[in-house]
Design a protein around this motif. Structure first.
Motif, mmCIF file in Angstrom:
data_model
loop_
_atom_site.group_PDB
_atom_site.id
_atom_site.type_symbol
_atom_site.label_atom_id
_atom_site.label_comp_id
_atom_site.label_asym_id
_atom_site.label_seq_id
_atom_site.Cartn_x
_atom_site.Cartn_y
_atom_site.Cartn_z
ATOM 1 N N ALA A 26 0.770 -1.139 -0.026
ATOM 2 C CA ALA A 26 0.124 -0.042 -0.085
ATOM 3 C C ALA A 26 0.795 1.227 0.169
ATOM 4 C CB ALA A 26 -1.011 -0.113 1.347
ATOM 5 N N SER A 28 1.309 5.707 -0.368
ATOM 6 C CA SER A 28 0.255 7.038 -0.361
ATOM 7 C C SER A 28 0.462 7.806 -1.608
ATOM 8 C CB SER A 28 1.049 8.040 0.683
ATOM 9 O OG SER A 28 1.832 7.405 1.674
ATOM 10 N N ASN A 54 3.218 -0.918 4.940
ATOM 11 C CA ASN A 54 4.227 -0.113 3.893
ATOM 12 C C ASN A 54 5.258 0.139 5.090
ATOM 13 O OD1 ASN A 54 5.467 2.404 3.489
ATOM 14 N ND2 ASN A 54 4.062 2.336 1.713
ATOM 15 N N PRO A 67 4.610 -1.957 9.232
ATOM 16 C CA PRO A 67 5.648 -2.151 8.557
ATOM 17 C C PRO A 67 5.886 -3.409 7.891
ATOM 18 C CG PRO A 67 6.200 -2.026 10.730
ATOM 19 C CD PRO A 67 4.893 -1.548 10.774
ATOM 20 N N ALA A 82 1.229 -6.617 -3.589
ATOM 21 C CA ALA A 82 1.583 -5.696 -4.536
ATOM 22 C C ALA A 82 2.886 -4.980 -4.261
ATOM 23 C CB ALA A 82 0.499 -4.627 -4.861
ATOM 24 N N VAL A 91 7.284 -11.811 1.131
ATOM 25 C CA VAL A 91 5.922 -11.424 1.902
ATOM 26 C C VAL A 91 5.186 -12.617 1.725
ATOM 27 C CG1 VAL A 91 3.800 -10.184 1.217
ATOM 28 C CG2 VAL A 91 6.125 -9.297 0.830
ATOM 29 N N THR A 107 1.393 -8.711 -8.417
ATOM 30 C CA THR A 107 2.999 -8.379 -9.057
ATOM 31 C C THR A 107 3.083 -9.204 -10.335
ATOM 32 O OG1 THR A 107 3.577 -8.307 -6.755
ATOM 33 C CG2 THR A 107 5.250 -8.528 -8.828
ATOM 34 N N SER A 108 3.321 -8.561 -11.410
ATOM 35 C CA SER A 108 3.685 -9.284 -12.669
ATOM 36 C C SER A 108 5.427 -9.523 -12.641
ATOM 37 C CB SER A 108 3.659 -8.139 -13.932
ATOM 38 O OG SER A 108 2.447 -7.723 -13.850
ATOM 39 N N THR A 138 -1.999 -10.432 -11.824
ATOM 40 C CA THR A 138 -3.590 -10.317 -11.865
ATOM 41 C C THR A 138 -3.864 -8.799 -11.351
ATOM 42 O OG1 THR A 138 -5.393 -10.615 -10.528
ATOM 43 C CG2 THR A 138 -3.702 -11.595 -9.978
ATOM 44 N N PHE A 152 -6.966 -3.135 -8.755
ATOM 45 C CA PHE A 152 -6.605 -1.729 -9.204
ATOM 46 C C PHE A 152 -7.514 -1.370 -10.410
ATOM 47 C CE2 PHE A 152 -3.613 -2.415 -12.455
ATOM 48 C CZ PHE A 152 -3.033 -3.550 -12.216
HETATM 49 N N1 ACO Z 1 6.385 -4.632 2.864
HETATM 50 C C1 ACO Z 1 5.844 -3.409 2.842
HETATM 51 N N2 ACO Z 1 5.837 -2.541 1.921
HETATM 52 C C2 ACO Z 1 6.606 -2.565 0.956
HETATM 53 C C3 ACO Z 1 7.512 -3.872 0.820
HETATM 54 C C4 ACO Z 1 7.366 -4.764 1.790
HETATM 55 N N3 ACO Z 1 7.791 -5.952 1.831
HETATM 56 N N4 ACO Z 1 8.137 -3.624 -0.383
HETATM 57 C C5 ACO Z 1 7.579 -2.532 -0.736
HETATM 58 N N5 ACO Z 1 6.952 -1.985 -0.169
HETATM 59 C C6 ACO Z 1 6.284 -0.758 -0.454
HETATM 60 C C7 ACO Z 1 7.053 0.393 -1.142
HETATM 61 O O1 ACO Z 1 8.200 1.064 -0.423
HETATM 62 C C8 ACO Z 1 6.076 1.055 -1.805
HETATM 63 O O2 ACO Z 1 5.460 2.055 -0.949
HETATM 64 P P1 ACO Z 1 5.795 3.743 -1.112
HETATM 65 O O3 ACO Z 1 5.181 4.276 -2.426
HETATM 66 O O4 ACO Z 1 5.466 4.244 0.039
HETATM 67 O O5 ACO Z 1 7.440 3.752 -1.316
HETATM 68 C C9 ACO Z 1 5.165 0.160 -1.996
HETATM 69 O O6 ACO Z 1 5.131 -0.962 -1.472
HETATM 70 C C10 ACO Z 1 5.005 -0.454 -3.690
HETATM 71 O O7 ACO Z 1 6.290 -0.839 -3.907
HETATM 72 P P2 ACO Z 1 7.247 -0.265 -5.182
HETATM 73 O O8 ACO Z 1 8.547 -0.814 -5.244
HETATM 74 O O9 ACO Z 1 7.025 1.348 -5.163
HETATM 75 O O10 ACO Z 1 6.488 -1.009 -6.093
HETATM 76 P P3 ACO Z 1 5.619 -0.233 -7.504
HETATM 77 O O11 ACO Z 1 4.281 0.183 -6.883
HETATM 78 O O12 ACO Z 1 6.375 0.352 -8.323
HETATM 79 O O13 ACO Z 1 5.367 -1.761 -8.046
HETATM 80 C C11 ACO Z 1 3.767 -3.555 -8.541
HETATM 81 C C12 ACO Z 1 4.874 -2.916 -7.584
HETATM 82 C C13 ACO Z 1 2.680 -2.561 -8.815
HETATM 83 C C14 ACO Z 1 3.649 -4.896 -8.067
HETATM 84 C C15 ACO Z 1 4.600 -3.842 -9.852
HETATM 85 O O14 ACO Z 1 5.832 -4.359 -9.486
HETATM 86 C C16 ACO Z 1 4.098 -4.601 -10.920
HETATM 87 O O15 ACO Z 1 3.927 -6.072 -10.783
HETATM 88 N N6 ACO Z 1 3.154 -3.991 -11.574
HETATM 89 C C17 ACO Z 1 2.467 -4.785 -12.806
HETATM 90 C C18 ACO Z 1 1.004 -5.199 -12.088
HETATM 91 C C19 ACO Z 1 0.204 -5.833 -13.183
HETATM 92 O O16 ACO Z 1 0.101 -5.173 -14.236
HETATM 93 N N7 ACO Z 1 -0.526 -6.892 -12.864
HETATM 94 C C20 ACO Z 1 -1.258 -7.661 -13.926
HETATM 95 C C21 ACO Z 1 -2.447 -7.120 -13.959
HETATM 96 S S1 ACO Z 1 -3.571 -7.459 -15.112
HETATM 97 C C22 ACO Z 1 -3.746 -6.556 -16.257
HETATM 98 O O17 ACO Z 1 -3.041 -6.637 -17.294
HETATM 99 C C23 ACO Z 1 -4.670 -5.526 -16.298
#
Ligand code: ACO
Length: 693
Positions: A26, A28, A54, A67, A82, A91, A107-108, A138, A152
């Motif tokens: 999650a 902000s 987060n 956290p 995600a 995770v 996640t992809s 997904t 989303f």
């Molecule tokens: N525990 C808690 N929080 C965490 C952890 C953890 N282990 N790891 C990361 N975070 C936090 C990050 O700090 C970040 O928060 P912030 O914005 O406050 O810094 C948040 O989680 C997200 O992490 P990011 O590294 O910023 O990752 P991002 O949001 O850029 O990408 C995502 C993550 C969306 C899962 C990406 O890797 C991804 O796979 N995107 C594609 C998703 C997708 O398209 N799925 C298929 C859909 S189907 C279709 O085609 C429509």
């Protein structure tokens, strides 16, 4: 069902009806996926506990943040993951520690880009700990009864009774928007992603027992585990929209018979066999899904009410095309419906209240149709005119339908502009399926009749049929010899033991023996074919002679064949000849080969041009019952020929017997080809047979 799958299905309850949800990743930042998911969970009105996870933030969208999952004070039923791909495994392990039993991995970056091993690691963790895992890759899901939008995608969905499961995330998102516009309600939208764990079977079986769902609609590109899918239990209507065809299967198909399998036809066979209904377009799929929420028709007589002759005719055509019977009783129709229209209207089904027929004409006609037992299903058509208001027409019909207690199926097609569109929405809002196309409305009604047939099917537990010991012995002896195929007489022997009906046949090594064999069973007229491991195309080397009428001719032809074949294939070892009685009748084709996903599949069709040009064949996956074999035979387009056309007819019992018999060797050989199986009024006969092991 394996116990593991049963537990996973049970744990889907934690996914769709969780008491608490954690969103790992999650954020902000509104541009991030993690923010959108949390926002959707909050905005949709989910009533359970929500835990944003987060590492840095202390609060997002007014909710306290943690956290890690491990820092959350209470229990967590369900976690949305995600975070970037390299962090997902960690995770998921935290989910194990926290005893989370339901997850969706957004996640992809896994198997869809070749990272199969990394994805398998997630599956192994989920399996070991009985976690129901959706995804990865997904966009999540929406489950209206729990007001849970863990995606989303768009925030809003109209609640309803259809569960929509999609292998394509993008299509699911776009259709969520479309259903909102059309006012079609959904109980669930689930994006399957890479379906490493939870797939179609698990979701169908979960929704089978979910009272909030009445119809399951699946958009499918392909099945990962065909045998698992074949074990799916159907309790509610399942509509499938399947795109593409299996290239892999087509490549794997080797023989003439097999070249037709491994294809989209196999998928159709699978859906058919499981009692799932296939749609061609998404509007047709949703139309069928909406119609399947209506009451079942109590008979076949359908009535069409229209204000336009043209669409009335078109609906009549469609009904004929789909095999929907129209109510035919001109005197009765005249007596009942004349009062609903001007003099120049028509009371012949379609009931034509004419272009000037507005709200009150429709109201009257619909009221009579709903009130009369003679009418079993109702199709209402409307063409937009300047003198009538489609929305008012829709409202009147909705009122009548509700007043009649939704007592029979009613489908609607409204053809026109903006106002008709609004009228369609009025119907959909009241759970009356309404479309812009006549064909879609009629095909929806057909789906309802199909479902009625499916539920009437006997519940059969079909075991894999056992191979007779003697047949297995022959196959194994040839396998030991290092041969990959059975000669014709060996194939005949095996198939005959299994119960495939044969013409009179025999095998001989000399002319004298041939005469003896033929006379012992009065075989004339005879077809004679050379037997040699080294000769594949017998006729090319003069190894086939037909229509031999008597002993004298048989002797002469034997000598002639040996001489010709020796000249044309000097290196071939000649083992003897196959003798087979000549049979007249319809040429059919029966085959079996192995589909890469679903295993042994049996094919049936008519031979000759029907198979070569028209590809008019159908399949079933082994094992299947006798009733299923009957359905298979009844499915081919040229079935009229089998029923007897211009004097020719088929002996269906022996065709069914062949289809049942061939299943006995399905697990032990690679391919069977009975081409042709000749059928006439007296029986069916495997005139040529080939087995590849
Ligand atoms: N525990 C808690 N929080 C965490 C952890 C953890 N282990 N790891 C990361 N975070 C936090 C990050 O700090 C970040 O928060 P912030 O914005 O406050 O810094 C948040 O989680 C997200 O992490 P990011 O590294 O910023 O990752 P991002 O949001 O850029 O990408 C995502 C993550 C969306 C899962 C990406 O890797 C991804 O796979 N995107 C594609 C998703 C997708 O398209 N799925 C298929 C859909 S189907 C279709 O085609 C429509």
């Amino acid at each position: 069902m394996s116990e593991d799958i049963a537990i996973k299905i049970q744990n889907l309850e934690k996914v769709f009806n969780p008491r608490s949800v954690a969103i790992v990743g999650a954020s902000s930042e509104p541009a991030k996926v993690g923010y959108q998911i949390l926002n959707n969970v909050v905005q949709n009105g989910y009533k359970g506990k929500i835990y944003p996870i987060n590492r840095k933030a202390t609060e997002i969208l007014g909710l306290p943040c943690f956290p890690s999952l491990l820092e959350v004070p209470g229990d967590i039923d369900f976690a949305v993951i995600a975070v970037p791909a390299p962090l997902v495994e960690g995770v998921l392990k935290e989910c194990v520690q926290k005893n989370v039993k339901g997850t969706v991995i957004i996640t992809s970056g896994f198997s869809e880009i070749g990272k199969v091993k990394e994805e398998q690691v997630l599956k192994d963790i989920a399996d070991k700990n009985n976690i129901a895992l959706l995804g990865p890759n997904t966009f999540g899901f929406v489950y209206s009864p729990a007001k849970l939008n863990a995606s989303f995608g768009p925030t809003e969905v109209l609640p309803g009774k259809i569960a929509f499961v999609s292998q394509s995330g993008a299509l699911a998102i776009s259709l969520m928007g479309w259903t909102m516009m059309e006012k079609i309600g959904l109980a669930a939208v689930v994006s399957l992603g890479n379906k490493v764990d939870i797939g179609e079977k698990e979701l169908i079986e979960y929704f089978n027992d979910d009272p909030n769902v009445s119809v399951i609609l699946i958009y499918m590109e392909g099945i990962k585990d065909g045998r698992k899918f074949m074990s799916t239990k159907i309790k509610k209507p399942v509509v499938i929209l399947k795109s593409g065809s299996s290239q892999r299967g087509a490549q794997a198909a080797a023989s003439h018979t097999g070249s037709l399998s491994g294809s989209d036809k196999i998928y159709s066979a699978v859906f058919n066999q499981l009692g799932m209904m296939r749609a061609k377009t998404f509007t047709q799929a949703f139309g069928a899904a909406c119609t399947l929420s209506l009451p079942m028709p109590k008979g076949e007589d359908t009535l069409i009410i229209t204000n336009g002759g043209g669409i009335g005719v078109s609906a009549t055509d469609e009904c004929e095309d789909f095999g929907i019977k129209l109510l035919e009783d001109p005197a009765w129709l005249e007596e009942k419906f004349r009062q609903t229209m001007p003099e120049f209207g028509s009371t012949k089904n379609p009931i034509d209240v004419t272009g000037g027929g507005g709200c009150e004409s429709y109201r009257k006609a619909v009221r009579i149709a709903l009130g009369e037992d003679k009418v079993k299903a109702l199709v209402v058509l409307y063409c937009e005119t300047a003198v009538t208001d489609p929305v008012q027409v829709a409202k009147a019909i909705v009122e009548e339908y509700i007043a009649a207690g939704r007592n029979k199926p009613l489908v609607v097609a409204m053809v026109g502009g903006e106002r008709s569109r609004q009228a369609i929405q009025t119907f959909n809002e009241s759970q009356i399926p309404a479309m812009t196309e006549v064909r879609e409305a009629i095909s929806g009604l057909k789906a309802l009749y199909n479902w009625q047939e499916i539920v009437s099917r006997p519940k059969e537990n079909v075991p894999v049929p056992a191979i007779p010991a003697k047949a297995l012995e022959i196959i194994e002896a040839i396998r030991k010899e290092g041969r990959t195929f059975l000669l014709e007489h060996e194939s005949r022997q095996v198939l005959e033991i299994c119960g495939v009906p044969m013409p009179k046949w025999g095998f001989a090594t000399t002319a004298e023996e041939a005469v003896k064999v033929a006379e012992a069973v009065q075989m004339y007229p005879i077809a004679m074919k050379i037997a040699s491991v080294d000769i594949i195309h017998k006729s090319d080397v003069g190894g086939v002679i037909l229509n031999i009428k008597n002993a004298e001719e048989l002797k002469a032809r034997f000598a002639q064949m040996m001489e010709t074949v020796k000249r044309n294939a000097p290196k071939a070892e000649l083992l003897g000849v196959n003798l087979c009685q000549m049979v007249d009748g319809l040429q059919c084709i029966v085959g079996m080969n192995k589909d890469p996903q679903f295993g042994p599949a049996v094919m049936f069709g008519l031979g000759g041009i029907f198979v070569e040009v028209l590809k008019d064949v159908s399949f079933r996956i082994v094992p299947f019952s006798e009733t299923e074999a009957q359905r298979l035979v009844g499915e081919i387009k040229a079935k009229k020929l089998l029923d007897g056309y211009r004097g020719q007819g088929a002996h269906k019992e022996s065709i069914i017997k062949t289809l049942m018999a061939i299943q006995k060797i399905a697990q032990h050989v690679k391919e069977v080809d009975i081409n042709p199986l000749i059928t006439n009024k007296d029986g069916s006969y495997a005139v040529d047979a080939r087995i590849i092991i």
